[in-house]
Design an enzyme around this catalytic site. Structure first.
Site, mmCIF file in Angstrom:
data_model
loop_
_atom_site.group_PDB
_atom_site.id
_atom_site.type_symbol
_atom_site.label_atom_id
_atom_site.label_comp_id
_atom_site.label_asym_id
_atom_site.label_seq_id
_atom_site.Cartn_x
_atom_site.Cartn_y
_atom_site.Cartn_z
ATOM 1 N N HIS A 22 15.300 -0.954 -22.452
ATOM 2 C CA HIS A 22 15.906 -0.137 -23.430
ATOM 3 C C HIS A 22 16.805 -0.981 -24.306
ATOM 4 O O HIS A 22 16.991 -0.624 -25.507
ATOM 5 C CB HIS A 22 16.798 0.702 -22.539
ATOM 6 N N ASP A 115 21.246 5.567 -26.561
ATOM 7 C CA ASP A 115 20.077 6.040 -25.704
ATOM 8 C C ASP A 115 20.312 7.433 -25.054
ATOM 9 O O ASP A 115 21.200 8.007 -24.690
ATOM 10 C CB ASP A 115 19.966 4.827 -24.481
ATOM 11 N N THR A 137 13.801 6.357 -25.816
ATOM 12 C CA THR A 137 12.732 5.001 -25.672
ATOM 13 C C THR A 137 11.482 5.271 -24.978
ATOM 14 O O THR A 137 10.594 4.787 -25.337
ATOM 15 C CB THR A 137 13.680 4.115 -24.769
#
Length: 225
Positions: A22, A115, A137
Site C-alpha cells: 500500500h 488509503d 489500492t
C-alpha cells in the site's frame, strides 16, 4: 485556511496503510501528482519511519503520524482488530495534529488522500474543511465485490453458484476474493475490507486502481471464431 498561506500550490497529504503493498502505490501516485504541479506529503507511521529510515526525495516530502504502536508496529498489537482499533484512535489524533502543524507552517493541506482501509481519515479531513479522497489500492473488480458484500447485495456465505454481480462475468466460488472464498478465515481483515465503504459516499472524489491500460485491446471472441 487561507490565512498564512505562502504559496498557491495545492498541497496534498497522502496517508497510506502501512504495508509495502500500500505504501509503494501511494508513493508513486504522489510522484504523479507532483509531476502535475502539486505539492505532496506522504504521512507514514512513526514505526515505519523508525524501522526503515526513509529519506524524502526531491518530489515527495515525508511526515509521520502514529498508529499507537510506535515501538513494535503491527506485531506489538497481536491481532488485526486490536491494531486497527488503536490505529483509528491514535491516527485520528495525530493526523489532526499534522494538519494543524502544516497550517501553522504556512503550507496548509488542501486535500487528504487516504488509503481506503483507513476510512476514519475522511472524518478528520471533513472536520478541518479539507477535501477527502479514498485511494483504493486493490483492483477495482475486487473492491466491487466487497462493495456488494458491504451493502448486502451479495449474500454471505455464498450458497448459490455461479455468482451473478452486475458488470462482471458469472463467478464461481474460487473466483471470489479470498476473504469471501474462505469466509471467516480472517475476521479482522474481512471487517476492514468491508469498512472501506462505511463513509465513502461522503468523499469528494474516489481514486480507483484499474487495469484498463493493460486490457483495453482485449476483445470478446466474435461469433465467427
Amino acid at each position: 485556511m487561507e490565512k498564512g498561506r505562502r504559496s498557491s500550490t495545492v498541497h496534498v497529504l497522502a496517508l497510506p496503510y502501512p504495508t509495502q503493498g500500500h505504501l509503494n502505490p501511494m508513493l508513486q501516485f504522489c510522484r504523479r501528482l507532483v509531476s502535475k504541479g502539486l505539492k505532496a506529503t506522504l504521512a507514514i507511521t512513526t514505526f515505519v519511519s523508525n524501522t526503515t529510515q526513509p529519506k524524502s526525495d526531491s518530489a515527495v516530502q515525508l511526515d509521520t503520524i502514529s498508529d499507537g504502536y510506535d515501538v513494535g508496529g503491527f506485531k506489538q498489537a497481536g491481532d488485526a482488530q486490536a491494531y486497527l482499533a488503536r490505529f483509528e484512535a491514535a491516527g485520528s489524533k495525530t493526523l489532526a495534529e499534522l494538519i494543524k502543524r502544516h497550517e501553522i507552517a504556512g503550507h496548509p493541506v488542501d486535500c487528504v488522500i487516504y488509503d481506503s482501509f483507513l476510512p476514519w481519515a475522511l472524518d478528520v479531513a471533513k472536520q478541518h474543511g479539507i477535501v477527502g479522497v479514498p485511494f483504493f489500492t486493490q483492483p477495482c473488480a475486487v473492491n466491487y465485490i466487497y462493495y456488494h458484500a458491504h451493502h448486502e447485495l451479495l449474500t454471505l456465505p455464498v450458497l448459490s453458484l455461479p455468482v451473478s454481480i452486475p458488470g462482471l462475468p458469472l463467478l464461481e466460488l474460487e473466483d471470489m476474493p479470498s476473504f469471501i472464498y474462505e469466509l471467516g478465515s480472517y475476521p479482522g481483515y474481512f471487517e476492514m475490507v468491508l469498512s472501506q465503504f462505511s463513509n465513502v459516499e461522503k468523499a469528494d472524489y474516489v481514486v480507483v486502481n484499474t487495469f484498463y491500460k493493460l486490457e483495453e485491446k482485449v476483445s470478446l471472441p466474435s461469433s465467427e471464431s
